[in-house]
Scaffold this motif. Structure first.
Motif, PDB file in Angstrom:
ATOM      1  N   LEU A 188       0.805  -1.220   0.000  1.00  0.00           N
ATOM      2  CA  LEU A 188       0.000   0.000   0.000  1.00  0.00           C
ATOM      3  C   LEU A 188       0.844   1.279   0.000  1.00  0.00           C
ATOM      4  N   PRO A 189       1.961   1.369   0.728  1.00  0.00           N
ATOM      5  CA  PRO A 189       2.716   2.630   0.698  1.00  0.00           C
ATOM      6  C   PRO A 189       3.125   3.042  -0.712  1.00  0.00           C
ATOM      7  N   ALA A 190       3.542   2.070  -1.527  1.00  0.00           N
ATOM      8  CA  ALA A 190       3.924   2.405  -2.902  1.00  0.00           C
ATOM      9  C   ALA A 190       2.700   2.713  -3.747  1.00  0.00           C
ATOM     10  N   LYS A 191       1.679   1.880  -3.627  1.00  0.00           N
ATOM     11  CA  LYS A 191       0.506   2.064  -4.481  1.00  0.00           C
ATOM     12  C   LYS A 191      -0.263   3.338  -4.156  1.00  0.00           C
ATOM     13  N   SER A 192      -0.181   3.779  -2.896  1.00  0.00           N
ATOM     14  CA  SER A 192      -0.904   4.992  -2.502  1.00  0.00           C
ATOM     15  C   SER A 192       0.032   6.196  -2.388  1.00  0.00           C
ATOM     16  N   VAL A 193       1.274   6.053  -2.832  1.00  0.00           N
ATOM     17  CA  VAL A 193       2.268   7.145  -2.869  1.00  0.00           C
ATOM     18  C   VAL A 193       2.483   7.733  -1.473  1.00  0.00           C
ATOM     19  N   SER A 194       2.591   6.875  -0.483  1.00  0.00           N
ATOM     20  CA  SER A 194       2.792   7.366   0.887  1.00  0.00           C
ATOM     21  C   SER A 194       4.073   6.827   1.501  1.00  0.00           C
ATOM     22  N   TRP A 195       5.000   6.334   0.649  1.00  0.00           N
ATOM     23  CA  TRP A 195       6.255   5.813   1.166  1.00  0.00           C
ATOM     24  C   TRP A 195       7.139   6.946   1.656  1.00  0.00           C
ATOM     25  N   SER A 196       8.083   6.576   2.494  1.00  0.00           N
ATOM     26  CA  SER A 196       8.998   7.575   3.039  1.00  0.00           C
ATOM     27  C   SER A 196      10.388   7.375   2.476  1.00  0.00           C
ATOM     28  N   TYR A 197      11.152   8.449   2.413  1.00  0.00           N
ATOM     29  CA  TYR A 197      12.547   8.483   1.975  1.00  0.00           C
ATOM     30  C   TYR A 197      12.659   8.050   0.519  1.00  0.00           C
ATOM     31  N   ILE A 198      13.170   6.830   0.229  1.00  0.00           N
ATOM     32  CA  ILE A 198      13.383   6.374  -1.140  1.00  0.00           C
ATOM     33  C   ILE A 198      12.499   5.172  -1.391  1.00  0.00           C
ATOM     34  N   SER A 199      11.780   5.203  -2.503  1.00  0.00           N
ATOM     35  CA  SER A 199      10.854   4.118  -2.803  1.00  0.00           C
ATOM     36  C   SER A 199      11.596   2.868  -3.235  1.00  0.00           C
ATOM     37  N   GLY A 200      11.283   1.774  -2.559  1.00  0.00           N
ATOM     38  CA  GLY A 200      11.792   0.492  -3.003  1.00  0.00           C
ATOM     39  C   GLY A 200      10.653  -0.506  -3.132  1.00  0.00           C
ATOM     40  N   TYR A 201       9.429   0.013  -3.154  1.00  0.00           N
ATOM     41  CA  TYR A 201       8.249  -0.839  -3.154  1.00  0.00           C
ATOM     42  C   TYR A 201       7.779  -1.134  -4.570  1.00  0.00           C
ATOM     43  N   SER A 202       7.063  -2.224  -4.694  1.00  0.00           N
ATOM     44  CA  SER A 202       6.490  -2.597  -5.983  1.00  0.00           C
ATOM     45  C   SER A 202       5.075  -2.054  -6.096  1.00  0.00           C
ATOM     46  N   THR A 203       4.728  -1.621  -7.317  1.00  0.00           N
ATOM     47  CA  THR A 203       3.349  -1.200  -7.570  1.00  0.00           C
ATOM     48  C   THR A 203       2.618  -2.233  -8.409  1.00  0.00           C
ATOM     49  N   ASN A 204       3.181  -3.441  -8.522  1.00  0.00           N
ATOM     50  CA  ASN A 204       2.493  -4.491  -9.267  1.00  0.00           C
ATOM     51  C   ASN A 204       1.096  -4.698  -8.690  1.00  0.00           C
ATOM     52  N   THR A 205       0.125  -4.716  -9.564  1.00  0.00           N
ATOM     53  CA  THR A 205      -1.260  -4.815  -9.105  1.00  0.00           C
ATOM     54  C   THR A 205      -1.607  -6.249  -8.720  1.00  0.00           C
ATOM     55  N   ARG A 592      12.788   4.423 -36.507  1.00  0.00           N
ATOM     56  CA  ARG A 592      12.193   3.474 -37.440  1.00  0.00           C
ATOM     57  C   ARG A 592      11.228   2.514 -36.764  1.00  0.00           C
ATOM     58  N   LEU A 593      11.384   2.314 -35.450  1.00  0.00           N
ATOM     59  CA  LEU A 593      10.584   1.297 -34.770  1.00  0.00           C
ATOM     60  C   LEU A 593      10.140   1.794 -33.409  1.00  0.00           C
ATOM     61  N   LEU A 594       8.858   1.562 -33.078  1.00  0.00           N
ATOM     62  CA  LEU A 594       8.322   1.850 -31.749  1.00  0.00           C
ATOM     63  C   LEU A 594       8.203   0.540 -30.981  1.00  0.00           C
ATOM     64  N   VAL A 595       8.866   0.472 -29.821  1.00  0.00           N
ATOM     65  CA  VAL A 595       8.767  -0.694 -28.949  1.00  0.00           C
ATOM     66  C   VAL A 595       7.848  -0.341 -27.793  1.00  0.00           C
ATOM     67  N   LEU A 596       6.801  -1.140 -27.621  1.00  0.00           N
ATOM     68  CA  LEU A 596       5.844  -0.906 -26.546  1.00  0.00           C
ATOM     69  C   LEU A 596       6.339  -1.590 -25.281  1.00  0.00           C
ATOM     70  N   SER A 597       6.394  -0.834 -24.222  1.00  0.00           N
ATOM     71  CA  SER A 597       6.832  -1.362 -22.927  1.00  0.00           C
ATOM     72  C   SER A 597       5.631  -1.305 -22.005  1.00  0.00           C
ATOM     73  N   VAL A 598       4.959  -2.421 -21.822  1.00  0.00           N
ATOM     74  CA  VAL A 598       3.741  -2.437 -21.009  1.00  0.00           C
ATOM     75  C   VAL A 598       4.041  -3.028 -19.650  1.00  0.00           C
ATOM     76  N   THR A 599       3.170  -2.739 -18.685  1.00  0.00           N
ATOM     77  CA  THR A 599       3.336  -3.276 -17.339  1.00  0.00           C
ATOM     78  C   THR A 599       2.975  -4.752 -17.327  1.00  0.00           C
ATOM     79  N   ASN A 600       3.248  -5.392 -16.201  1.00  0.00           N
ATOM     80  CA  ASN A 600       2.948  -6.820 -16.107  1.00  0.00           C
ATOM     81  C   ASN A 600       1.450  -7.079 -16.187  1.00  0.00           C
ATOM     82  N   THR A 601       0.633  -6.040 -16.002  1.00  0.00           N
ATOM     83  CA  THR A 601      -0.821  -6.219 -16.108  1.00  0.00           C
ATOM     84  C   THR A 601      -1.322  -5.962 -17.522  1.00  0.00           C
TER      85      THR A 601
END
Length: 1023
Positions: A188-205, A592-601
């Motif tokens: 939740l701290p990462a997903k709700s943007v409430s982490w402190s100092y430096i983010s090391g959390y995952s936002t994987n849904t 010449r080429l567009l590479v799509l970088s999508v999330t794991n979801t």
């Protein structure tokens, strides 16, 4: 003299031809390379340490920077291991010194960039009130029974520093197993943007999480009680009775009442001196950044008057180490404006509970992150940039690790700044490609780099020769302004070396460094590289679209033979068009080429998908998987249905199909970018038979490649460039010399050539418009019947023939065949053997540093092995002197003479017969002496400088002279230092942080040789 330094990084040594024999060049490009403008010079982080600032120190520091070839300073005042000084941050005396500093910088032609707070991160200070500080949502909960009236005070949520404001009071039927944390949102701290100092959390849904419906909050049964609570937190409410499954509800705990508010996040400016510590301003509020700007930078701008925008040219935001933020006073209104719905019913998600469903909860959290990202980019960095621009300043920033989509934020920055480390660290290497990409996308000419940051293992051991290769790799990644980390202000008028440090961190890169006065040649090298690497346009074939996940950091691609940029969703939607099969931007970039970088979801918004579809129909080529769903709740579920309709129109319905034609464009999936580019007949831009770093820029029909190889020994590497019909030249950034490439092959749209790299070698290969006359292009060279061009064996220390320099190093019969079918044969008679300069040597030391005035060395030996303790522990510059006799017969009109010093620890300045031949700062330590040497007696002087390590270890053999903490830091300034006296225990060095112990190993030092005179002969005839 024909040349000053032996070339360290190209096919042999560059031919030092008179300019009249060089082909015509674009005058501005060549002039700027030969004599780089001040704007191309490297900068330094200039750390002011904890109030220890003096006028004398300011002047001495800036004058030393000017002498050494530094172009500007980025100022930060920090508290890092130094006792406090007398000048409090932003006090009247401090501001007077800042004004004086700017006037001195103007006198010397230096630029000044001031960090926008004390410390090295964020934007904060004591002038920021708590209601304008970073805010986070806090909650308290009360369980009450249904079917009964309730009257009571709800607990106030946690308040940081006594600041708290209410947002809402919401009630909902208490979910099943409410205390079971397995039924709460993960990370939740990462997903709700409430982490402190430096983010090391995952936002994987967690959209597939199995959460019982009974454990979730039903949004339809949510009750807004905000109006029923008074200013003291007292709630009056008749709680309705609840039933579950037709049965009566329990007598208590039927309802959960959540009191939501916001408080100061706790983030403060750091590591700041006491007078500079204060709250970090609200990063989502224009009003808050204005308060902060007016409290610091605005005052300094007024103080310096007309020099603002001329000498004081920029303000800066550095490392993001202040945590997240998920509220601002008008957050609810801004959220509705940006996302299109009221966030109130979803606020209980911030307690970690699911509302309605896992999917809807994750979608709301994405909307929250995206809103924070949008507001931070526009209201904080965008508005800070406007405040700076309105006053004539630029904005630079290290844009990574923010609680936002970094690549969207950097679009508002004038000078993106990356970060790389020389020792330690390394986790931020991806920031180089991210910041360079943003500059290319937005047409920003400068990509800054916090350069050579180090941890305590550096210990005064860094010097130009051992940091160069790391810097070259970063140049190849796209940086073109080194801001070297770091230069610590030296406040003393007396000689206190090595003096002030910035804790144990960074390179020790001050005027008190042993080799500082010999560093100009290194800085000239950097300036030439930076000048050329800002010209024209970066060349890349691939554009990588960053996913629409605000908290996902930059995605690195691994490509072989091609280069790429990454682009933010914001810039992609607003700037990219398709023209003639290429993705095109207003900055001039084409791909010449567009590479799509999508999330794991595999999520994507409908506007993004529509944009991609339009580009493909107009002729663009894309590579990537089809998206499966939209990320947020805006226009949900209609947008989800539309995405599922649009995606098959691009990708089709058969997932095994790797390639489709849509409109004028093509869609690929399940392939590597190199495979797709090959299908498009886009050949590799660069390749080599060994590991070589490279970068390619193009300017007005001229192709510029910078190539570099990190090797300890000379090596010849075959490099292939995607260029044809142009004439190649080597541009040497060490010397500024330009010479044509004599031997190369041109075939199938490529030019292929061998390049000789000396240790840590690098060179620009510049292809200018126009053809090379066949008579001027060599196709082969034999020596005594054996092929030497192209080389058939591993490279020797000296090649038999150097076509670029026009020299021959071995006697024998040579045959040069040119592209016009002609051959030229010539004989080289016996060449003099290398003349070894043996002992004795007179070695002279400067006074007052513990060594004798002079010693005689029968043979060259490391100072650290000398029996005299003053020599053994000496650090600094000592001068070798010797008379050498040169036979007349080894000299001649057609001969080139070189002095090779062999091994040097670590830099040497050579004078022959009083002629200064410059500084040799990296191997090979070799210099041409043709115009300085004479037959008969010659006077040779070689001034060699080593590092601080030996003298500091020597001083550790002596009694302590300063009050120290166990980690080597000072507890307080010693009285003898304050009074301007020498050390009472006989120590020669003083530093604010001791990093060497008495039993550690000494470093090899001095001129180690062998010292030799080498003779080459000019290739006869016109060449």
């Amino acid at each position: 003299m024909r040349g000053k330094y032996w070339l360290s990084a190209i096919l042999g040594m560059l031919l030092l031809l008179p300019l009249s024999r060089l082909r015509a060049a674009e005058p501005d490009l060549e002039r700027g390379f030969l004599h780089p403008p001040d704007a191309a010079k490297p900068w330094v982080y200039w750390f002011w340490l904890n109030g220890n600032i003096t006028r004398e120190g300011i002047t001495a520091d800036l004058e030393a920077m000017k002498r050494a070839g530094i172009g500007g300073v980025l100022i930060m005042e920090v508290d890092q291991g130094s006792p406090p000084g007398p000048v409090a941050f932003m006090s009247d005396p401090w501001r007077a010194l800042f004004k004086y500093m700017v006037s001195e910088a103007q006198r010397l032609g230096l630029e000044v960039n001031m960090n926008n707070d004390a410390g090295w991160n964020g934007s904060g200070g004591p002038w920021v009130p708590l209601d304008k500080a970073m805010q986070v949502v806090v909650t308290s909960e009360t369980r009450i029974a249904g079917g009964k009236p309730f009257e009571g005070v709800l607990p106030m949520p946690p308040a940081n520093k006594g600041f708290y404001r209410d947002i809402a009071v919401l009630a909902f039927p208490t979910p099943m197993a409410s205390s079971n944390m397995a039924y709460r949102v993960k990370n939740l701290p990462a997903k709700s943007v409430s982490w402190s100092y430096i983010s090391g959390y995952s936002t994987n849904t967690d959209r597939d999480a199995k959460i019982p419906v009974e454990a979730m909050i039903d949004k339809e049964r949510l009750v807004d009680l905000t109006a029923r609570m008074d200013g003291d937190g007292k709630l009056v409410w008749d709680a309705p009775a609840l039933t579950r499954d037709g049965a009566a509800s329990p007598s208590e705990g039927d309802w959960t009442v959540v009191r939501l508010g916001h408080t100061f996040s706790g983030a403060e400016s750091h590591p700041a001196p006491a007078a500079g510590i204060g709250p970090e301003c609200d990063k989502l509020s224009k009003e808050a950044i204005e308060v902060h700007f007016n409290g610091l930078i605005g005052k300094l701008i007024r103080d310096v008057g007309p020099l603002a925008g001329k000498t004081f040219t920029a303000t800066h935001v550095d490392s993001w180490e202040v945590g997240g933020q998920n509220w601002t006073p008008n957050m609810r209104e801004e959220f509705k404006r940006l996302r299109g719905y009221d966030m109130l019913p979803f606020l209980p998600v911030l307690t970690g509970r699911f509302v309605d469903s896992v999917d809807q909860t994750e979608r709301f959290l994405w909307d929250l992150r995206q809103t924070v990202s949008d507001l931070l980019a526009a209201n904080y960095i965008g508005h800070l940039g406007k405040l700076a621009h309105d006053r004539g300043l630029r904005l630079s920033m290290e844009v990574y690790g923010t609680p936002a989509l970094d690549m969207d934020v950097v679009n508002y920055v004038d000078e993106p700044v990356c970060e790389f480390w020389w020792s330690g660290g390394g986790r931020l290497n991806w920031s180089l490609k991210a910041m360079a990409s943003a500059a290319h996308i937005n047409g920003r000419p400068i990509v800054g780099a916090e350069a050579f940051t180090s941890n305590r293992r550096e210990k005064w051991r860094g010097h130009p020769a051992n940091i160069k290769a790391r810097g070259d790799r970063v140049f190849c990644g796209g940086a073109n302004r080194f801001i070297i980390h770091r230069y610590a202000m030296q406040p003393w008028a007396e000689d206190r070396r090595p003096g002030m440090g910035m804790g144990p961190y960074g390179l020790h890169y001050e005027r008190t460094q042993t080799w500082w006065e010999d560093s100009e040649a290194w800085h000239q090298y950097v300036a030439r590289c930076q000048y050329l690497l800002r010209q024209g346009t970066f060349v890349a074939d691939v554009l990588s679209l960053h996913p629409e996940e605000p908290m996902q950091r930059f995605n690195l691609l691994t490509l072989s033979g091609y280069d790429y940029d990454g682009i933010s969703p914001q810039a992609f939607l607003g700037q990219v068009t398709a023209e003639n099969g290429r993705l095109t931007l207003p900055s001039g970039m084409q791909y010449r080429l567009l590479v799509l970088s999508v999330t794991n979801t595999k999520t994507m918004t409908v506007p993004m998908l529509k944009k991609i579809k339009r580009l493909v129909e107009d002729g663009a080529v894309i590579l990537g998987p089809a998206p499966e769903t939209t990320p947020g709740l805006a226009d949900y579920p209609q947008d989800d249905k539309e995405l599922k309709k649009l995606a098959p129109e691009l990708w089709g319905t058969d997932e095994t199909t790797k390639e489709r034609t849509v409109g004028k464009g093509r869609v690929f999936r399940g392939m590597k970018p190199e495979e797709v580019l090959a299908k498009l007949d886009v050949v590799r831009d660069f390749s080599s038979d060994q590991d070589v770093s490279w970068i390619h820029r193009t300017v007005d029909g001229t192709e510029i490649y910078f190539v570099a190889r990190d090797t300890a020994q000379p090596q010849e590497t075959t490099c292939t460039f995607r260029v044809s019909g142009k004439r190649p030249e080597f541009w040497d950034p060490e010397t500024g010399r330009i010479a044509p490439v004599r031997y190369y092959e041109e075939k199938d749209g490529h030019i292929r050539m061998p390049i000789r790299f000396e240790p840590s070698g690098s060179v620009f290969v510049v292809f200018r418009p126009g053809a090379v006359a066949p008579s001027q292009r060599v196709v082969s060279v034999t020596h005594n019947g054996q092929a030497v061009v192209p080389a058939q064996a591993a490279p020797a220390a000296l090649p038999a023939i150097d076509l670029v320099r026009g020299e021959v190093w071995q006697p024998g019969t040579y045959v040069i065949q040119t592209a016009d079918g002609k051959s030229r044969r010539f004989e080289i008679g016996a060449l003099p053997e290398p003349l070894v300069i043996g002992g004795p040597w007179e070695l002279r030391f400067p006074p007052h540093w513990g060594a004798p005035e002079h010693v005689t060395l029968e043979e060259l030996v490391s100072w650290s092995r000398h029996t005299d303790l003053g020599v053994k522990y000496f650090s600094g510059t000592a001068a070798y002197g010797k008379k050498i006799s040169v036979p007349r017969e080894i000299l001649g009109e057609n001969r080139h003479v070189y002095l090779d010093l062999g091994k040097v620890e670590v830099m040497a300045r050579v004078k022959l017969n009083e002629k200064d031949l410059g500084v040799l700062w990296k191997p090979p330590y070799r210099v041409e002496i043709t115009d300085a040497i004479q037959a008969g007696e010659n006077t040779l002087k070689i001034s060699v400088v080593n590092l601080w390590q030996n003298r500091m270890i020597g001083d550790e053999q002596l009694p302590e002279d300063s009050p120290r903490n166990p980690d080597g830091t000072l507890r307080e300034w010693p009285q003898w230092l304050v009074e301007g006296k020498p050390s009472p225990t006989g120590r020669y060095t003083f530093s604010t942080w001791r990093l060497w112990a008495k039993d550690e190993s000494l470093q090899e030092s001095g001129l180690l040789g062998p010292v030799r005179i080498l003779i080459a002969e000019t290739i006869p005839g016109e060449f």
